[in-house]
Design an enzyme around this catalytic site. Structure first.
Site, short mmCIF file in Angstrom:
data_model
loop_
_atom_site.label_atom_id
_atom_site.label_comp_id
_atom_site.label_asym_id
_atom_site.label_seq_id
_atom_site.Cartn_x
_atom_site.Cartn_y
_atom_site.Cartn_z
N SER A 1 -7.54 11.58 -25.28
CA SER A 1 -7.73 12.00 -23.59
C SER A 1 -8.86 13.09 -23.75
O SER A 1 -9.55 12.98 -22.44
CB SER A 1 -6.46 12.61 -23.09
OG SER A 1 -6.14 13.83 -23.91
N ASP B 1 -4.75 22.30 -16.99
CA ASP B 1 -3.38 21.74 -16.64
C ASP B 1 -2.68 22.31 -17.83
O ASP B 1 -3.37 23.16 -18.52
CB ASP B 1 -2.88 20.37 -16.34
CG ASP B 1 -3.27 19.54 -17.80
OD1 ASP B 1 -3.71 20.04 -18.74
OD2 ASP B 1 -3.33 18.22 -17.41
N HIS C 1 -4.60 20.33 -20.94
CA HIS C 1 -5.99 20.04 -21.09
C HIS C 1 -6.73 21.18 -20.79
O HIS C 1 -6.60 21.85 -19.87
CB HIS C 1 -6.13 18.93 -20.23
CG HIS C 1 -5.58 17.50 -20.71
ND1 HIS C 1 -4.34 17.15 -20.21
CD2 HIS C 1 -5.98 16.71 -21.58
CE1 HIS C 1 -3.91 15.94 -20.66
NE2 HIS C 1 -4.87 15.55 -21.66
#
Length: 353
Positions: A38, A328, A331
Site C-alpha cells: 500500500s 489514518d 498510513h
C-alpha cells in the site's frame, strides 16, 4: 466485534516534497518503477476484486483536484514523493489505470497492490495482486515500451530507472500475527528468513529483466502504528514490543542479504531502504520534524479508522493533516511521507549512483 477489528486491522497490512534532490553530475533517472504493497500502490487496487481499497473520501482530500485515487493517504504517497524528488515527475500513475498514456510509461508506473506481501498466503488472505503477478505486469510493460519506443530506447529506460520494492508488513500483521497457520510452521526468525529469501529472489528476477538500481524497503516499526497501539498496546496504547522486535529481526536479515546480492549481481546497485529507524525517530520526536501528533491519525479519532472505516462519515477528522505523521490509523500523511523521504534519500542516492 473481533471480526470488525480484524478487518480494520488488516486493511493497512492488508493494505501495509519540497524540492528535487540534487543528483550526481551527469546522472538522471529515466523512470520510477514500484512494486509491493500500500505505501507504493497509487491505485491498482481500484481495478481488481479486493476489499482493500481507498478510492473514496476523505482519502485524497489534499490530492490534485481533491480526488480520491486509491492512494492510502490524504494526498501523495511515498511513490509520488520519490518520483518528484528524483526529478522524474509529480505523480506516479498506477499501471492498471485505463487512462494511462504511452508517455506515462516512459517515466514509470506503480505495479504495487495494497495488501501484497512476499508470502503467497498473504495475498490469498487479502485478495491483492501477488508479487509474481506484479512481475508479469512488468514484463507486459517492457513489451509496451519496446513496441512504442523501439528495443534500444526501451532497454535504456529499463536500465536507467530506479526500482522500489516494499512488502513484508502484511506478511507479519495480516498473516503471521493474525492467523495460526504460519505460526504453527515457523517461529519469527524462520518466518523472517523465508520472507528474506523470497525478497532476494524477487530482486534477482528484476535484475534478469534489466533492473540495475533497486531499493528494497525494510519493515516499519509495526508496533508503533496507531492502530496497533489501540488493539495490542494496552490501556496506555504503548508501542507493541513483539511487533517491533519482529520488524528489527527481519530488517537485519534483509539488509545482510541485500549486501550479498549487491556484490554478486553484475552492473547493479541494490540498496536497503531503512524505514524503521527514521520513522521511529519521527514518532518519538515529533517537534523536531515540525509535527504535533504521531500516536494517532488525522482521520476520525485516529486510533482505529483505516480503509473503509476512514470515510466521509468520520466527523472528527482533523482540519490540518500536515501536523500529523499519520493520515489514518496506519498510513502516513503526505507530509509524513515527505519528511521520511527527506531523511533517507541522500543516503539512497549515494548507494545507487
Amino acid at each position: 466485534m473481533k471480526v470488525i477489528l480484524f478487518c480494520l486491522y488488516a486493511s493497512f497490512y492488508i493494505t501495509s516534497s519540497k524540492g528535487t534532490m540534487n543528483l550526481p553530475k551527469n546522472v538522471s533517472v529515466q523512470a520510477i518503477l514500484a512494486f509491493g504493497d500500500s505505501i507504493l500502490d497509487t491505485g491498482n487496487n481500484n481495478y481488481i476484486q479486493t476489499w482493500v481499497k481507498a478510492n473514496f473520501p476523505p482519502y485524497g482530500r489534499d490530492f490534485r483536484g481533491r480526488k480520491p485515487t486509491g492512494r492510502f493517504s490524504n494526498g501523495k504517497i511515498i511513490a509520488d514523493v520519490f518520483a518528484k524528488e528524483l526529478g522524474v515527475k509529480e505523480y506516479l500513475p498506477a499501471y492498471l489505470d485505463p487512462s494511462i498514456q504511452d508517455k506515462d510509461l516512459q517515466t514509470g508506473v506503480s505495479f504495487a497492490s495494497a495488501g501484497s506481501g512476499y508470502d503467497p498466503l498473504t495475498t490469498t488472505i487479502t485478495s491483492s495482486i501477488p508479487l509474481p503477478v506484479q512481475l508479469d505486469m512488468f514484463k507486459q510493460y517492457i513489451g509496451k515500451l519496446v513496441r512504442n519506443n523501439g528495443k534500444e530506447a526501451a532497454k535504456n529506460i529499463i536500465s536507467n530507472s530506479v526500482y522500489f520494492v516494499s512488502a513484508n508488513t502484511n506478511d507479519f500483521i495480516a498473516n503471521y500475527f493474525s492467523f495460526p497457520t504460519r505460526r504453527s510452521q515457523y517461529d519469527v526468525r524462520a518466518y523472517s528468513d523465508m520472507l528474506v529469501k523470497r525478497a532476494a529472489s524477487f530482486v534477482q528476477d528484476l535484475h534478469k529483466l534489466g533492473a540495475r538500481k533497486i531499493v528494497v524497503l525494510g519493515a516499519l516499526p509495526l508496533g508503533c502504528l496507531p492502530f496497533d497501539r489501540t488493539v495490542a498496546g494496552g490501556p496506555r496504547r504503548i508501542c507493541v514490543d513483539k511487533y517491533n522486535k519482529a520488524a528489527q529481526l527481519f530488517n537485519s536479515m534483509l539488509k545482510e542479504k541485500l549486501q550479498l546480492l549487491a556484490s554478486s549481481l553484475p552492473q547493479s546497485k541494490v540498496a536497503f531502504g531503512d524505514i524503521y529507524n527514521p520513522l521511529l525517530s519521527i514518532i518519538e520526536n515529533p517537534q523536531r520534524y515540525g509535527l504535533e501528533v504521531t500516536d494517532r491519525g488525522c482521520c476520525g479519532t485516529g486510533i482505529i479508522e483505516t480503509a473503509f472505516a476512514c470515510n466521509k462519515f468520520s466527523p472528527t477528522t482533523c482540519s490540518d493533516p500536515s501536523k500529523y505523521l499519520f493520515w489514518d490509523s496506519v498510513h502516513p500523511s503526505e507530509n509524513g511521507y515527505s519528511i521520511y523521504v527527506d531523511q533517507v534519500l541522500p543516503d539512497l542516492v549515494k548507494s545507487l549512483f
